[in-house]
Design an enzyme around this catalytic site. Sequence first.
Site, PDB file in Angstrom:
ATOM      1  N   SER A  63      51.926  23.966  22.905  1.00  0.00           N
ATOM      2  CA  SER A  63      51.504  25.363  22.734  1.00  0.00           C
ATOM      3  C   SER A  63      50.001  25.564  22.666  1.00  0.00           C
ATOM      4  O   SER A  63      49.540  26.707  22.731  1.00  0.00           O
ATOM      5  CB  SER A  63      52.124  25.946  21.458  1.00  0.00           C
ATOM      6  N   LYS A  66      48.444  27.579  25.337  1.00  0.00           N
ATOM      7  CA  LYS A  66      48.538  29.047  25.332  1.00  0.00           C
ATOM      8  C   LYS A  66      47.190  29.717  25.065  1.00  0.00           C
ATOM      9  O   LYS A  66      46.957  30.855  25.462  1.00  0.00           O
ATOM     10  CB  LYS A  66      49.590  29.486  24.292  1.00  0.00           C
ATOM     11  N   TYR A 188      55.355  27.572  33.039  1.00  0.00           N
ATOM     12  CA  TYR A 188      55.186  27.456  31.582  1.00  0.00           C
ATOM     13  C   TYR A 188      55.420  26.009  31.123  1.00  0.00           C
ATOM     14  O   TYR A 188      54.653  25.463  30.327  1.00  0.00           O
ATOM     15  CB  TYR A 188      56.148  28.433  30.896  1.00  0.00           C
ATOM     16  N   TYR A 239      52.224  29.128  14.166  1.00  0.00           N
ATOM     17  CA  TYR A 239      53.627  29.508  13.963  1.00  0.00           C
ATOM     18  C   TYR A 239      53.746  30.480  12.783  1.00  0.00           C
ATOM     19  O   TYR A 239      52.832  31.269  12.552  1.00  0.00           O
ATOM     20  CB  TYR A 239      54.506  28.257  13.806  1.00  0.00           C
ATOM     21  N   VAL A 257      53.801  21.627  19.320  1.00  0.00           N
ATOM     22  CA  VAL A 257      54.830  20.733  18.786  1.00  0.00           C
ATOM     23  C   VAL A 257      54.618  19.266  19.194  1.00  0.00           C
ATOM     24  O   VAL A 257      55.340  18.393  18.723  1.00  0.00           O
ATOM     25  CB  VAL A 257      56.274  21.184  19.134  1.00  0.00           C
TER      26      VAL A 257
END
Length: 303
Positions: A63, A66, A188, A239, A257
């Site tokens: 992530s 992102k 993605y 998160y 993660v």
Amino acid sequence: MELNQLLERITDEIAPLRGAGSVADYIPALARVDPSRFGIAVADLDGGVHGTGDWEIPFSVQSISKVFTLALVLADSDDVLWQRVGREPSGSPFNSLVQLEHERGIPRNPFINAGALIVTDQLISLVGDASTELLALLRAESGNADLRVDDEVAGSEAAHADRNLALTHFMASYGNMRNPVATVLDQYFRQCSIAMSCRDLALAGLFLAAHGLRRDGSSMLTSRQAKRINAIMLTCGTYDAAGEFAYRVGVPGKSGVGGGILAIIPGRCSIAVWSPGLDKRGNSVAGVAALDHFTTLTGWSIF
Ligand code: GLU
């Protein structure tokens, strides 16, 4: 204290936490990583980079990618994206479907999976091959021309994609998807599966500490855009534990993660830390502890 000495001290202090937590196992290729790994790198605005431990070993950025897809989209236009995704903390797990139904297919922010899928969709509309565009940015900023997508991890994600498929189809059902679901997910998974070391990542994130300026002095983002990405990292980057991360570390951060965290100290430096053991919220146990020590020992929290 010299930065190298400081990083050695932090590495010693967090040693008992190496291997604490559990590795992400919902993506089988990530479950095979040694949980006791630990590395940290700091890149400063003068172009220097310091590191200790496993700081030159590539890991799956997941992530953290992102942040960079968001930067690429916002560099093109500030307005369009914000009609399709919000910028509030979600308080829900990163792959939750519940909130998405209440809010009619508009994800809370660009860092939960649903929001990141919208950003990737937008980047595909802009450039076509979004993950190749992302790799070009990361290679240029890190100075590492060898950065690659780890095809094994990408394949593993694609083979265990029920939740991300559900999220993407669900948003498509609300008319919030511009490209085919399969195309968006393929891009993605590829962006999440890019492998980078702490050194690569700290250098790549430096433009966020430099108010939008790239390492060669050219502008990646305006200072206002860089400020905004840092703000979203602070409020939504770790998160549903962004409040706890702000409380302990006190700087913008984005975790993945794979066990990595990119943290930005605006006007000073960019820090990348990696240790694969995750807490229940999905943040690296030793990584958060190391950043907590770092901002405590340097006094460089933004608060
Ligand atoms: N590729 C992962 C997923 O979509 C990213 C998760 C993460 O790092 O937060 O589940």
